[in-house]
Design an enzyme around this catalytic site. Structure first.
Site, short mmCIF file in Angstrom:
data_model
loop_
_atom_site.label_atom_id
_atom_site.label_comp_id
_atom_site.label_asym_id
_atom_site.label_seq_id
_atom_site.Cartn_x
_atom_site.Cartn_y
_atom_site.Cartn_z
N ASP A 1 0.95 -1.21 -0.24
CA ASP A 1 -0.29 -0.01 0.39
C ASP A 1 0.84 1.38 0.13
O ASP A 1 0.41 1.74 -0.91
CB ASP A 1 -1.33 0.53 1.41
CG ASP A 1 -1.92 1.25 1.67
OD1 ASP A 1 -2.37 1.37 0.76
OD2 ASP A 1 -1.40 1.92 2.87
N GLU B 1 -1.65 -4.63 -4.13
CA GLU B 1 -0.89 -4.43 -3.42
C GLU B 1 -0.31 -5.60 -2.15
O GLU B 1 1.20 -5.61 -2.42
CB GLU B 1 -1.71 -4.03 -2.03
CG GLU B 1 -2.73 -2.71 -2.43
CD GLU B 1 -3.04 -1.61 -1.50
OE1 GLU B 1 -3.59 -0.73 -1.60
OE2 GLU B 1 -3.27 -2.85 -0.90
#
Length: 223
Positions: free
Chosen positions: A48, A119
């Site tokens: 992320d 992610e």
């Protein structure tokens, strides 16, 4: 934990990832429902941040827009929905390791799971290959979103919500301050305010349209 299948390894490399430590990539593709020691959650946390920094850098280099506008675009481009869109585009679902029950519950097409695994793969890429290669791959995989102008033209309420989040402000608050006219031709006036920034009003023949008008005026005034 078994190793990566040859199909999955080929898919990863064809997509642009560089696979070194197979255990790392296996974990990146493993959902918690499998009950294994290593799953994607920690890698998703890392990925992320890799994604956010890669996109923020691209926006900074490519745009002269002010900070608030950059934050608005960043939020749209790194959103869970956008991550899931990228994941679907590369065929990620076929390579996720997910339990039969989670699969039956729709896990293979869940925006949350697809976005998280997308992610986590960026986290694995970063650990295996460093930030420079990871950033380059993000720019390739997210190019359609970057070039589509995602986050530039939005529903005014969405734009204001993202602007507030990007500027670390509390969410906007809407309040009907006036209603006039007969039911078949009512006029609503709505005030929108953001704590410690300001407020704006909008008038229209429905509450929703008045909120939209107020948000548009707020963005013109403060955005």
């Amino acid at each position: 934990m078994s190793g990566l299948s040859s199909d999955t390894r080929k898919w990863l490399e064809d997509t642009g990832f560089t696979v070194g430590d197979e255990k790392l990539w296996q974990a990146a593709l493993t959902h918690g429902s499998m009950g294994e020691k290593d799953d994607y959650e920690r890698l998703e946390f890392l990925g992320d941040r890799v994604l956010g920094l890669s996109i923020a850098h691209w926006l900074y280099e490519q745009s002269e827009a002010p900070e608030g506008k950059l934050a608005q675009r960043l939020n749209a481009i790194v959103s869970r929905e956008m991550c899931a869109t990228v994941a679907r585009g590369i065929g990620l679902a076929d390579h996720m390791r997910i339990s039969k029950q989670a699969r039956a519950d729709g896990g293979k097409d869940s925006d949350n799971i697809l976005g998280d695994v997308m992610e986590s793969l960026l986290g694995a890429q970063f650990l295996d290959n460093g930030f420079k290669k990871s950033r380059k791959l993000v720019h390739i995989l997210w190019r359609p979103a970057l070039e589509s102008g995602a986050g530039e033209s939005k529903h005014p309420k969405s734009a204001l919500q993202e602007w507030a989040a990007g500027n670390r402000r509390k969410p906007p608050e809407y309040e009907v301050v006036d209603r006039s006219g007969p039911d078949h031709a009512a006029q609503f006036t709505v005030r929108v305010s953001v704590h410690k920034v300001g407020e704006a009003t909008g008038t229209a023949n429905s509450k929703g349209e008045a909120e939209k008008a107020a948000a548009k005026k707020f963005m013109e005034k403060f955005g």
